[in-house]
Design an enzyme around this catalytic site. Structure first.
Site, short mmCIF file in Angstrom:
data_model
loop_
_atom_site.label_atom_id
_atom_site.label_comp_id
_atom_site.label_asym_id
_atom_site.label_seq_id
_atom_site.Cartn_x
_atom_site.Cartn_y
_atom_site.Cartn_z
N TYR A 84 26.74 23.66 62.16
CA TYR A 84 26.26 22.71 61.15
C TYR A 84 24.85 23.09 60.67
O TYR A 84 23.90 22.34 60.83
CB TYR A 84 26.21 21.29 61.72
CG TYR A 84 27.49 20.75 62.29
CD1 TYR A 84 28.74 21.18 61.83
CD2 TYR A 84 27.47 19.79 63.29
CE1 TYR A 84 29.91 20.67 62.37
CE2 TYR A 84 28.63 19.27 63.83
CZ TYR A 84 29.85 19.73 63.37
OH TYR A 84 30.99 19.21 63.92
N HIS A 87 33.84 24.95 70.11
CA HIS A 87 34.04 24.35 68.80
C HIS A 87 35.33 24.84 68.12
O HIS A 87 35.52 26.05 67.96
CB HIS A 87 32.83 24.67 67.92
CG HIS A 87 32.71 23.82 66.71
ND1 HIS A 87 31.60 23.84 65.90
CD2 HIS A 87 33.53 22.88 66.16
CE1 HIS A 87 31.74 22.98 64.91
NE2 HIS A 87 32.93 22.40 65.04
#
Length: 372
Positions: A58, A126
């Site tokens: 992110y 992730h």
């Protein structure tokens, strides 16, 4: 270096609400800034929301959060043990993954530096469905080693595919003779898609997982009146046009009755999470937040269905526990609107996004059309 002994299940520590760090990334907004992050974080801490979930993917969320957490306005008022930091490893860009133990260690070290902290409460692998399962298991092993070295307290996996998450959780328990601490799943404990409750939670319990994070309660902004968010990376939302149109129709229907679809959808997700949680198994909700106004709106919604006290501590600890009576009462008040929205969604109710989809080669960890 401290060696963490994670004898306390994460379900006893993680609060019912978590602030999502994707709101400080180019995926969600066009201009993430240190000023935005500091303002939101400072107000969140004041209101008692002190658990944060982010990812190295992110960008530049970790950097901005680290700057904010080290700012005197926060650092002089809150000690490190008064907030929880969760981040992720393995996903580098939209089409680049590295789950090798060497990269996992390097990524964790970089996250520690970016977040300006000496330890991380939770690290997830992730989007595990994008890479071969054996690579995920190897990465989890590297993270377990880092727990022993004092860099991490708890280890988890994240992704969309519930079947993949459940299978990996079972294999971790078999291989390492200890369970994962936590699993994160996105957009599947929502008013549009409730599959996590029906297809995942019992499997996670059986694999020894004590805590589940339900992120994207608005399905990455799908369940709101102004359409999906578009940041500097363009429109990446996986919802097909038919689902987008149905969501817009539902938003208009709810608005005509004096309610916001985003508010209604957030209440639904929090209520469902609370109804499933107990002392030994917690489902917590991660809220993507980009501004103080959004933060205060979301916490105002949460206070309608979570136990309240004058002390903001109730938001950042697990002490309060689930309030089944409060959640059930609000669910009954909202039930007609819930059913109406789901009726409008029609065939799109419980529709799951393809992840990673036919265009992705899991074995080679790249788009299927790529040739070398």
């Amino acid at each position: 270096m401290t060696t963490f002994r994670t004898t306390t299940p994460l379900s006893r520590l993680l609060p019912p609400l978590v602030l999502g760090g994707a709101g400080f990334s180019y995926q969600i907004i066009s201009n993430p800034s240190s000023t935005q992050a500091l303002q939101v974080l400072k107000r969140a801490f004041e209101l008692g929301l002190r658990a944060i979930d982010t990812s190295s993917y992110y960008h530049p969320s970790e950097v901005l959060l680290g700057e904010a957490l080290s700012h005197p306005d926060i650092a002089s008022n809150y000690t490190r043990d008064q907030y929880i930091l969760m981040t992720k490893v393995g996903r580098i860009t939209a089409t680049q993954f590295d789950y090798s133990p060497a990269w996992v260690r390097q990524s964790v070290t970089r996250s520690l530096e970016r977040l300006r902290t000496c330890y991380l409460d939770v690290v997830f692998c992730h989007d595990v469905e994008f890479v071969p399962e054996d690579e995920v298991l190897e990465a989890v092993g590297a993270l377990f080693e880092m727990v022993g070295q004092g860099h991490i307290k708890y280890v988890g996996i994240s992704g969309y595919r519930i079947d993949v998450l459940a299978h990996i959780a079972r294999r971790v328990q078999e291989i390492y003779s200890r369970p994962l601490d936590i699993v994160q799943n996105w957009a599947q404990l929502t008013l549009q898609n409730d599959r996590l409750a029906r297809e995942g939670l019992e499997a996670f319990r059986e694999a020894g997982v004590s805590c589940v994070c339900s992120s994207s309660p608005l399905a990455i902004g799908l369940l709101r009146s102004n359409g999906v968010p578009v940041g500097d990376l363009g429109d990446f939302h996986p919802a097909p046009q038919g689902l987008r149109r149905a969501a817009k129709e539902a938003a208009d229907y709810v608005a005509a009755r004096g309610e916001s679809l985003a508010t209604l959808a957030l209440r639904y997700s929090i209520i469902r999470a609370q109804s499933i949680s107990d002392a030994d198994f917690r489902v917590t909700t991660i809220m993507g937040i980009t501004s103080i106004a959004e933060l205060e709106d979301n916490l105002g919604t949460a206070r309608q269905v979570l136990p309240m006290s004058d002390e903001p501590r109730w938001l950042w600890t697990a002490d309060a526990g689930p309030s089944v009576e409060l959640s059930q009462r609000k669910f009954e008040e909202d039930e007609m609107l819930f059913k109406s929205v789901q009726k409008i969604l029609g065939p799109w109710k419980d529709y799951s996004f393809p992840s990673p989809g036919n265009g992705w080669d899991v074995a080679r960890k790249r788009p299927a059309e790529t040739r070398l």
